[in-house]
Design a protein around this motif. Structure first.
Motif, PDB file in Angstrom:
ATOM      1  N   MET A 101       7.380   4.418  -5.298  1.00  0.00           N
ATOM      2  CA  MET A 101       6.153   3.802  -5.365  1.00  0.00           C
ATOM      3  C   MET A 101       5.623   3.175  -6.351  1.00  0.00           C
ATOM      4  N   LEU A 102       6.385   3.077  -7.811  1.00  0.00           N
ATOM      5  CA  LEU A 102       6.212   2.692  -8.878  1.00  0.00           C
ATOM      6  C   LEU A 102       5.829   1.181  -8.531  1.00  0.00           C
ATOM      7  N   ASN A 103       6.717   0.361  -8.269  1.00  0.00           N
ATOM      8  CA  ASN A 103       6.762  -0.997  -8.100  1.00  0.00           C
ATOM      9  C   ASN A 103       6.215  -1.565  -6.753  1.00  0.00           C
ATOM     10  N   GLU A 104       5.491  -0.895  -6.114  1.00  0.00           N
ATOM     11  CA  GLU A 104       4.814  -1.203  -4.849  1.00  0.00           C
ATOM     12  C   GLU A 104       3.444  -2.028  -5.130  1.00  0.00           C
ATOM     13  N   GLY A 105       2.963  -1.910  -6.453  1.00  0.00           N
ATOM     14  CA  GLY A 105       1.520  -2.229  -6.469  1.00  0.00           C
ATOM     15  C   GLY A 105       0.987  -2.134  -7.897  1.00  0.00           C
ATOM     16  N   VAL A 106       0.431  -3.058  -8.616  1.00  0.00           N
ATOM     17  CA  VAL A 106      -0.315  -2.728  -9.772  1.00  0.00           C
ATOM     18  C   VAL A 106      -1.583  -3.576  -9.724  1.00  0.00           C
ATOM     19  N   PRO A 107      -2.597  -3.376 -10.624  1.00  0.00           N
ATOM     20  CA  PRO A 107      -3.889  -4.074 -10.449  1.00  0.00           C
ATOM     21  C   PRO A 107      -3.388  -5.949 -10.284  1.00  0.00           C
ATOM     22  N   GLY A 108      -3.964  -6.215  -9.209  1.00  0.00           N
ATOM     23  CA  GLY A 108      -3.759  -7.761  -9.218  1.00  0.00           C
ATOM     24  C   GLY A 108      -2.625  -8.418  -8.425  1.00  0.00           C
ATOM     25  N   GLU A 115      -1.827   2.274   0.125  1.00  0.00           N
ATOM     26  CA  GLU A 115      -1.526   3.002   1.181  1.00  0.00           C
ATOM     27  C   GLU A 115      -0.809   2.386   2.375  1.00  0.00           C
ATOM     28  N   ASP A 116      -0.718   1.063   2.321  1.00  0.00           N
ATOM     29  CA  ASP A 116       0.283   0.348   3.318  1.00  0.00           C
ATOM     30  C   ASP A 116       1.768   0.588   3.105  1.00  0.00           C
ATOM     31  N   ALA A 117       1.874   0.622   1.787  1.00  0.00           N
ATOM     32  CA  ALA A 117       3.215   0.764   1.019  1.00  0.00           C
ATOM     33  C   ALA A 117       3.582   2.201   1.331  1.00  0.00           C
ATOM     34  N   LEU A 118       2.700   2.960   1.044  1.00  0.00           N
ATOM     35  CA  LEU A 118       3.177   4.459   1.246  1.00  0.00           C
ATOM     36  C   LEU A 118       3.383   4.687   2.751  1.00  0.00           C
ATOM     37  N   ALA A 119       2.776   4.270   3.705  1.00  0.00           N
ATOM     38  CA  ALA A 119       3.102   4.481   4.980  1.00  0.00           C
ATOM     39  C   ALA A 119       4.515   3.915   5.320  1.00  0.00           C
ATOM     40  N   ARG A 120       4.719   2.605   4.971  1.00  0.00           N
ATOM     41  CA  ARG A 120       6.013   1.968   5.104  1.00  0.00           C
ATOM     42  C   ARG A 120       7.436   2.912   4.518  1.00  0.00           C
ATOM     43  N   ILE A 121       7.105   3.348   3.200  1.00  0.00           N
ATOM     44  CA  ILE A 121       8.192   4.045   2.799  1.00  0.00           C
ATOM     45  C   ILE A 121       8.287   5.467   3.408  1.00  0.00           C
ATOM     46  N   SER A 130       7.786  17.800   4.806  1.00  0.00           N
ATOM     47  CA  SER A 130       6.852  17.650   3.702  1.00  0.00           C
ATOM     48  C   SER A 130       6.358  16.266   3.496  1.00  0.00           C
ATOM     49  N   ILE A 131       7.055  15.156   3.777  1.00  0.00           N
ATOM     50  CA  ILE A 131       6.857  14.014   3.623  1.00  0.00           C
ATOM     51  C   ILE A 131       5.454  13.360   3.920  1.00  0.00           C
ATOM     52  N   PRO A 132       5.149  13.544   5.532  1.00  0.00           N
ATOM     53  CA  PRO A 132       3.986  12.837   5.907  1.00  0.00           C
ATOM     54  C   PRO A 132       2.658  13.575   5.315  1.00  0.00           C
ATOM     55  N   THR A 133       2.930  14.709   4.625  1.00  0.00           N
ATOM     56  CA  THR A 133       1.609  15.435   4.086  1.00  0.00           C
ATOM     57  C   THR A 133       1.349  14.847   2.754  1.00  0.00           C
ATOM     58  N   ILE A 134       1.973  14.164   2.045  1.00  0.00           N
ATOM     59  CA  ILE A 134       1.952  13.875   0.815  1.00  0.00           C
ATOM     60  C   ILE A 134       0.876  12.620   0.740  1.00  0.00           C
ATOM     61  N   SER A 135      -0.029  12.644  -0.114  1.00  0.00           N
ATOM     62  CA  SER A 135      -1.191  11.805  -0.184  1.00  0.00           C
ATOM     63  C   SER A 135      -0.982  10.845  -1.480  1.00  0.00           C
ATOM     64  N   ARG A 136      -1.747   9.891  -1.315  1.00  0.00           N
ATOM     65  CA  ARG A 136      -1.890   8.958  -2.568  1.00  0.00           C
ATOM     66  C   ARG A 136      -2.496   9.636  -3.662  1.00  0.00           C
ATOM     67  N   GLU A 137      -3.427  10.399  -3.434  1.00  0.00           N
ATOM     68  CA  GLU A 137      -3.718  11.325  -4.875  1.00  0.00           C
ATOM     69  C   GLU A 137      -2.973  12.106  -5.173  1.00  0.00           C
ATOM     70  N   GLN A 138      -2.126  12.692  -4.407  1.00  0.00           N
ATOM     71  CA  GLN A 138      -0.968  13.563  -5.077  1.00  0.00           C
ATOM     72  C   GLN A 138       0.150  12.877  -5.941  1.00  0.00           C
ATOM     73  N   LEU A 139       0.303  11.691  -5.455  1.00  0.00           N
ATOM     74  CA  LEU A 139       1.204  10.648  -6.219  1.00  0.00           C
ATOM     75  C   LEU A 139       0.620  10.222  -7.655  1.00  0.00           C
ATOM     76  N   GLN A 140      -0.796   9.948  -7.627  1.00  0.00           N
ATOM     77  CA  GLN A 140      -1.301   9.652  -8.795  1.00  0.00           C
ATOM     78  C   GLN A 140      -1.353  10.784  -9.731  1.00  0.00           C
ATOM     79  N   ALA A 141      -1.667  12.159  -9.188  1.00  0.00           N
ATOM     80  CA  ALA A 141      -1.633  13.193 -10.207  1.00  0.00           C
ATOM     81  C   ALA A 141      -0.428  13.764 -10.762  1.00  0.00           C
TER      82      ALA A 141
END
Length: 493
Positions: free
Chosen positions: A111-118, A175-181, A224-235
């Motif tokens: 997910m690193l290159n799926e989005g940055v600010p702007g 979130e949209d990129a996370l759902a796609r991957i 396991s994959i469906p349960t992983i949240s955006r907040e867990q990725l950030q942490a």
């Protein structure tokens, strides 16, 4: 066609025939002159044998190293041949740090290159493409990597580094990129159910490593994959993608001051925090044999036991010994006996995967289902014989020569060098590792290789997983220089 044109073409054809005959006469005429000079010797090497004992040339590397203010270790090689540079960051952020959430490390890296600010994923990709730059990333059991290849001119280098630093330091994990991957991964898990080799591999690592972090796949699983949240990725990003947890490798058209500036920029862009602890060593597994029933024509055989970690002093001896046994392709004992003399398989390979903790030693092949039991016993007996008796002097010398010829490829390109530097930094190998390895290989004796194989491998401690149909078994064909039934094609997947 007119008569005039027909006559013209007829005369032209006759002239060409006469010219060809004259040329043939000149070429084939023996030289009757007693003073004719001897033909000049060819300057081209006609065979590798012409090299004798002369080692192939290898690229000399002046590896420089330092540490950034934030604690990242840097390894740098100046290479002015091309107006570009390669940068690779290696983090101790592989799936061995998933901490019970299987697939967390892989999904964070993806997910690193799926989005940055702007910028969304499309704008990021276009940004690199417009600059002639290339971004890469990947996650494995030990490590996660992110890389950049860019032109070295300042007007290209600086904006490419600015975008790279955003991707590494400020991913937004949309979130949209996370759902796609996630959907892509779940589709992959469904496909794995039709792949007996993949099923066998997953079961093998579970048997081999038990509760150790290496036991599970880097990709996670369908639960396991469906349960992983955006907040867990950030942490996880904040914890594992810190400068203290990173190795920065740089190769290319840069001065030392340029390299220091780039390393400082990317290091400062990363989250702040300590390095993650090293992975503990696994416990020895119990020997076992597991069969996975699968409706296929062939049976996958996977044979393994714990091997060594990357800093083991016997690494060179085991690497060389395995080149003789099953790691060097055609000409190895396994390929010669199992494929060439008996026609039992398309390919059979063995290898040590030395990692931060003890990685596996594995033998992998597939064969006709009705011959799977006999093939398994043959491979086991060959392993036991090699452990007990070791290679011959001729086999060892041939393997040394092959390694001497192929090892220069490991530094043949800037991309290859930056990968070597990342590995050296991550596994804390000396800067002289590339020279030390070939020196150590060349000095090894039959007795030393035999002793190393016997020390680290035990033919009675194998973890074996097979995947295929349960069918009546047949006797193996006897070895011959012309096996009656050759492999019929590429292995099933």
């Amino acid at each position: 066609m007119s008569e005039r044109n027909g006559l013209r073409y007829g005369l032209l054809g006759l002239a060409l025939l006469i010219l060809m005959a004259l040329l043939a006469l000149v070429i084939n005429r023996p030289d009757s002159s007693p003073t004719a000079a001897p033909a000049a010797e060819s300057t081209h090497i006609e065979s590798l044998a012409a090299l004798g004992d002369q080692p192939p040339s290898r690229r000399d590397l002046d590896i420089q190293t330092w540490q950034t203010a934030e604690g990242a270790k840097v390894l740098f090689v100046e290479a002015r041949e091309l107006p570009m540079f390669d940068l690779q960051l290696t983090f101790a952020a592989g799936s061995s740090h998933d901490d019970g959430v299987q697939g967390l490390a892989m999904l964070t890296n993806a997910m690193l290159n799926e989005g940055v600010p702007g910028k969304d994923v499309g704008a990021i990709a276009a940004g690199f493409e417009d600059l002639g730059a290339n971004f890469g990333n990947g996650a494995f059991r030990d490590m996660a990597i992110a890389s950049l290849r860019s032109l070295s001119a300042a007007d290209k280098r600086e904006p490419a580094m600015q975008l790279f630093n955003q991707v590494l330091g400020q991913p937004t994990f949309p979130e949209d990129a996370l759902a796609r991957i996630k959907n892509q991964l779940l589709a992959g898990f469904e496909y794995q159910k039709q792949n007996p080799g993949k099923l066998a591999s997953l079961a093998l690592f579970e048997r081999l490593y038990g509760t150790h972090p290496y036991a599970h796949s880097s990709d996670g699983n369908a639960e396991s994959i469906p349960t992983i949240s955006r907040e867990q990725l950030q942490a996880f990003h904040s914890k594992a993608y810190t400068a203290n947890n990173a190795i920065i490798a740089l190769v290319g058209d840069l001065s030392r001051s340029d390299a220091e500036a780039l390393a400082s920029q990317v290091s400062a862009a990363l989250p702040k925090g300590p390095a993650l602890p090293r992975i503990a060593q696994p416990e020895e597994p119990k020997p076992c044999l597991q069969h996975i029933e699968f409706p296929s024509n062939q049976t996958h055989l996977m044979i393994a036991q714990l091997g060594i970690d990357r800093r083991d002093p016997d690494y060179a001896a085991l690497y060389l010994g395995n080149q003789v046994f099953g790691g060097g392709g055609f000409g190895t004992r396994l390929m010669t006996e199992v494929r060439e003399k008996r026609g039992l398989t398309y390919g059979v390979y063995s290898g040590f995967s030395a990692m931060q903790a003890r990685g596996p030693f594995m033998i992998n092949l597939q064969t006709r289902a009705e011959l799977s039991d006999g093939t398994l016993q043959l491979v086991k007996s060959m392993l036991a014989d090699f452990i007990n008796n070791g290679p011959t002097a001729e086999e060892l010398n041939n393997a040394k020569r092959e390694l001497a010829g192929s090892f220069p490829l490991s530094t043949a390109s800037n991309a290859a060098i930056v990968g070597q530097l990342g590995s050296m930094g991550f596994y804390d190998l000396p800067l002289s590792y590339l020279e030390d390895f070939m020196r150590d290989v060349d000095a090894l004796s039959v007795e030393q290789v035999k002793a190393a194989m016997a020390k680290h491998l035990n033919p009675d401690a194998l973890v074996i997983v097979t995947a295929g149909p349960s069918v009546a078994q047949k006797e193996l064909p006897p070895p011959t220089d012309n096996p009656a039934e050759q492999p019929t094609g590429v292995p099933e997947h």
